[in-house]
Design a protein around this motif. Structure first.
Motif, PDB file in Angstrom:
ATOM      1  N   MET A  32      21.713 -12.171  19.134  1.00 29.94           N
ATOM      2  CA  MET A  32      22.719 -13.214  19.047  1.00 29.94           C
ATOM      3  C   MET A  32      22.694 -13.883  17.679  1.00 29.94           C
ATOM      4  O   MET A  32      23.746 -14.200  17.143  1.00 29.94           O
ATOM      5  CB  MET A  32      22.487 -14.250  20.149  1.00 29.94           C
ATOM      6  CG  MET A  32      22.912 -13.763  21.512  1.00 29.94           C
ATOM      7  SD  MET A  32      22.761 -14.893  22.932  1.00 29.94           S
ATOM      8  CE  MET A  32      22.504 -16.482  22.289  1.00 29.94           C
ATOM      9  N   ILE A  33      21.499 -14.102  17.147  1.00 27.52           N
ATOM     10  CA  ILE A  33      21.386 -14.748  15.835  1.00 27.52           C
ATOM     11  C   ILE A  33      21.997 -13.857  14.752  1.00 27.52           C
ATOM     12  O   ILE A  33      22.728 -14.338  13.888  1.00 27.52           O
ATOM     13  CB  ILE A  33      19.914 -15.083  15.511  1.00 27.52           C
ATOM     14  CG1 ILE A  33      19.376 -16.140  16.494  1.00 27.52           C
ATOM     15  CG2 ILE A  33      19.747 -15.543  14.075  1.00 27.52           C
ATOM     16  CD1 ILE A  33      20.053 -17.481  16.402  1.00 27.52           C
ATOM     17  N   LYS A  34      21.712 -12.552  14.797  1.00 28.54           N
ATOM     18  CA  LYS A  34      22.285 -11.638  13.797  1.00 28.54           C
ATOM     19  C   LYS A  34      23.804 -11.623  13.886  1.00 28.54           C
ATOM     20  O   LYS A  34      24.490 -11.681  12.865  1.00 28.54           O
ATOM     21  CB  LYS A  34      21.728 -10.229  13.984  1.00 28.54           C
ATOM     22  CG  LYS A  34      20.300 -10.076  13.555  1.00 28.54           C
ATOM     23  CD  LYS A  34      19.824  -8.654  13.775  1.00 28.54           C
ATOM     24  CE  LYS A  34      18.348  -8.534  13.446  1.00 28.54           C
ATOM     25  NZ  LYS A  34      17.837  -7.192  13.710  1.00 28.54           N
ATOM     26  N   LEU A  35      24.336 -11.566  15.096  1.00 28.71           N
ATOM     27  CA  LEU A  35      25.782 -11.543  15.283  1.00 28.71           C
ATOM     28  C   LEU A  35      26.403 -12.848  14.789  1.00 28.71           C
ATOM     29  O   LEU A  35      27.421 -12.837  14.087  1.00 28.71           O
ATOM     30  CB  LEU A  35      26.132 -11.306  16.751  1.00 28.71           C
ATOM     31  CG  LEU A  35      27.626 -11.315  17.087  1.00 28.71           C
ATOM     32  CD1 LEU A  35      28.360 -10.230  16.332  1.00 28.71           C
ATOM     33  CD2 LEU A  35      27.820 -11.155  18.591  1.00 28.71           C
ATOM     34  N   ALA A  36      25.795 -13.972  15.127  1.00 28.57           N
ATOM     35  CA  ALA A  36      26.320 -15.264  14.672  1.00 28.57           C
ATOM     36  C   ALA A  36      26.300 -15.348  13.148  1.00 28.57           C
ATOM     37  O   ALA A  36      27.247 -15.833  12.534  1.00 28.57           O
ATOM     38  CB  ALA A  36      25.513 -16.400  15.283  1.00 28.57           C
ATOM     39  N   GLY A  37      25.212 -14.883  12.540  1.00 32.84           N
ATOM     40  CA  GLY A  37      25.115 -14.909  11.081  1.00 32.84           C
ATOM     41  C   GLY A  37      26.186 -14.078  10.411  1.00 32.84           C
ATOM     42  O   GLY A  37      26.756 -14.464   9.389  1.00 32.84           O
ATOM     43  N   LYS A  38      26.511 -12.931  10.992  1.00 35.69           N
ATOM     44  CA  LYS A  38      27.562 -12.072  10.440  1.00 35.69           C
ATOM     45  C   LYS A  38      28.943 -12.674  10.660  1.00 35.69           C
ATOM     46  O   LYS A  38      29.840 -12.530   9.829  1.00 35.69           O
ATOM     47  CB  LYS A  38      27.507 -10.692  11.094  1.00 35.69           C
ATOM     48  CG  LYS A  38      26.314  -9.872  10.694  1.00 35.69           C
ATOM     49  CD  LYS A  38      26.300  -8.548  11.434  1.00 35.69           C
ATOM     50  CE  LYS A  38      25.052  -7.774  11.133  1.00 35.69           C
ATOM     51  NZ  LYS A  38      24.978  -6.534  11.918  1.00 35.69           N
ATOM     52  N   PRO A  96      29.667 -22.356   4.633  1.00 36.14           N
ATOM     53  CA  PRO A  96      28.488 -22.419   3.768  1.00 36.14           C
ATOM     54  C   PRO A  96      27.347 -23.291   4.288  1.00 36.14           C
ATOM     55  O   PRO A  96      26.204 -23.081   3.899  1.00 36.14           O
ATOM     56  CB  PRO A  96      29.045 -22.979   2.455  1.00 36.14           C
ATOM     57  CG  PRO A  96      30.256 -23.737   2.856  1.00 36.14           C
ATOM     58  CD  PRO A  96      30.826 -23.008   4.041  1.00 36.14           C
ATOM     59  N   ASN A  97      27.621 -24.267   5.144  1.00 32.88           N
ATOM     60  CA  ASN A  97      26.551 -25.167   5.562  1.00 32.88           C
ATOM     61  C   ASN A  97      25.991 -24.823   6.947  1.00 32.88           C
ATOM     62  O   ASN A  97      25.388 -25.660   7.594  1.00 32.88           O
ATOM     63  CB  ASN A  97      27.016 -26.625   5.520  1.00 32.88           C
ATOM     64  CG  ASN A  97      28.130 -26.900   6.518  1.00 32.88           C
ATOM     65  OD1 ASN A  97      28.793 -25.986   6.979  1.00 32.88           O
ATOM     66  ND2 ASN A  97      28.330 -28.160   6.839  1.00 32.88           N
ATOM     67  N   VAL A  98      26.171 -23.587   7.393  1.00 33.66           N
ATOM     68  CA  VAL A  98      25.626 -23.135   8.671  1.00 33.66           C
ATOM     69  C   VAL A  98      24.427 -22.236   8.396  1.00 33.66           C
ATOM     70  O   VAL A  98      24.472 -21.345   7.552  1.00 33.66           O
ATOM     71  CB  VAL A  98      26.687 -22.364   9.494  1.00 33.66           C
ATOM     72  CG1 VAL A  98      26.056 -21.722  10.713  1.00 33.66           C
ATOM     73  CG2 VAL A  98      27.804 -23.294   9.902  1.00 33.66           C
ATOM     74  N   GLU A  99      23.348 -22.499   9.121  1.00 36.82           N
ATOM     75  CA  GLU A  99      22.133 -21.714   8.989  1.00 36.82           C
ATOM     76  C   GLU A  99      21.598 -21.444  10.391  1.00 36.82           C
ATOM     77  O   GLU A  99      21.644 -22.308  11.251  1.00 36.82           O
ATOM     78  CB  GLU A  99      21.105 -22.526   8.194  1.00 36.82           C
ATOM     79  CG  GLU A  99      19.752 -21.906   8.075  1.00 36.82           C
ATOM     80  CD  GLU A  99      18.783 -22.826   7.345  1.00 36.82           C
ATOM     81  OE1 GLU A  99      17.622 -22.872   7.765  1.00 36.82           O
ATOM     82  OE2 GLU A  99      19.196 -23.503   6.389  1.00 36.82           O
ATOM     83  N   PHE A 100      21.090 -20.243  10.621  1.00 33.41           N
ATOM     84  CA  PHE A 100      20.539 -19.895  11.933  1.00 33.41           C
ATOM     85  C   PHE A 100      19.044 -19.662  11.800  1.00 33.41           C
ATOM     86  O   PHE A 100      18.603 -18.995  10.852  1.00 33.41           O
ATOM     87  CB  PHE A 100      21.223 -18.646  12.485  1.00 33.41           C
ATOM     88  CG  PHE A 100      22.692 -18.859  12.744  1.00 33.41           C
ATOM     89  CD1 PHE A 100      23.114 -19.427  13.933  1.00 33.41           C
ATOM     90  CD2 PHE A 100      23.640 -18.533  11.796  1.00 33.41           C
ATOM     91  CE1 PHE A 100      24.456 -19.643  14.178  1.00 33.41           C
ATOM     92  CE2 PHE A 100      24.985 -18.745  12.027  1.00 33.41           C
ATOM     93  CZ  PHE A 100      25.394 -19.307  13.219  1.00 33.41           C
ATOM     94  N   GLN A 101      18.284 -20.215  12.723  1.00 31.83           N
ATOM     95  CA  GLN A 101      16.830 -20.086  12.733  1.00 31.83           C
ATOM     96  C   GLN A 101      16.371 -19.668  14.116  1.00 31.83           C
ATOM     97  O   GLN A 101      16.957 -20.074  15.119  1.00 31.83           O
ATOM     98  CB  GLN A 101      16.171 -21.437  12.407  1.00 31.83           C
ATOM     99  CG  GLN A 101      16.463 -21.986  11.044  1.00 31.83           C
ATOM    100  CD  GLN A 101      15.556 -21.375   9.995  1.00 31.83           C
ATOM    101  OE1 GLN A 101      14.488 -20.868  10.292  1.00 31.83           O
ATOM    102  NE2 GLN A 101      16.004 -21.430   8.750  1.00 31.83           N
ATOM    103  N   VAL A 102      15.321 -18.904  14.172  1.00 34.01           N
ATOM    104  CA  VAL A 102      14.645 -18.587  15.430  1.00 34.01           C
ATOM    105  C   VAL A 102      13.304 -19.287  15.374  1.00 34.01           C
ATOM    106  O   VAL A 102      12.522 -19.074  14.444  1.00 34.01           O
ATOM    107  CB  VAL A 102      14.454 -17.061  15.599  1.00 34.01           C
ATOM    108  CG1 VAL A 102      13.681 -16.769  16.878  1.00 34.01           C
ATOM    109  CG2 VAL A 102      15.797 -16.351  15.612  1.00 34.01           C
TER     110      VAL A 102
END
Length: 146
Positions: A1-7, A13-19
């Motif tokens: 889900m994180i990879k898909l959201a990042g793509k 520009p101000n969105v970052e995803f962390q696990v």
């Protein structure tokens, strides 16, 4: 889900995803003004540690809001516990309030959010009546400030 959201959100520009573990967030003290959790708090093995960590990353005056459907005052939601097949905490509103306060949040409040019942063909509840009671009980929204 994180990879898909990042793509999917590369244009923001101000969105970052962390696990990360809720008990050890990879953010600085006071980095955020708001935090929100939807249907995840009851999964945390150490909910108090997670709440303290959320408070740590919030700035003075910051607010944390969570919404959960699995809580004791919504009795039909207990039917999900076995279906989930993972450990969860089945707490009362008073338990949530106590944890928020013990974690150091102030102006702790709770309220219910209601959606009208829709057509129900089975799945999550044993009967339609259980589903209607679940909807009438509402979701629990808890909030606290730093």
């Amino acid at each position: 889900m994180i990879k898909l959201a990042g793509k999917t959100l590369t244009s923001i520009p101000n969105v970052e995803f962390q696990v990360a573990s809720a008990e050890k967030l990879p953010f600085n003290d006071g980095e955020f003004t708001h935090a929100f959790s939807m249907e995840s708090l009851y999964y945390y093995a150490d909910m108090l540690a997670a709440l303290r960590e959320i408070k740590r990353v919030l700035a003075d005056g910051g607010r944390f809001v969570t919404v959960v459907d699995l809580f004791q005052e919504n009795a039909p939601s207990a039917q999900w516990i076995d279906q989930l097949k993972v450990p969860v905490q089945f707490l009362s509103i008073a338990d949530y309030r106590s944890l928020f306060e013990e974690a150091g949040f102030v102006n702790v409040s709770d309220r219910r959010l209601y959606d009208p019942p829709a057509d129900y063909s089975g799945g999550s509840f044993k009967t339609r009546e259980d589903y209607v009671t679940y909807k009438e009980s509402g979701s629990l929204m808890m909030s606290g400030e730093v």
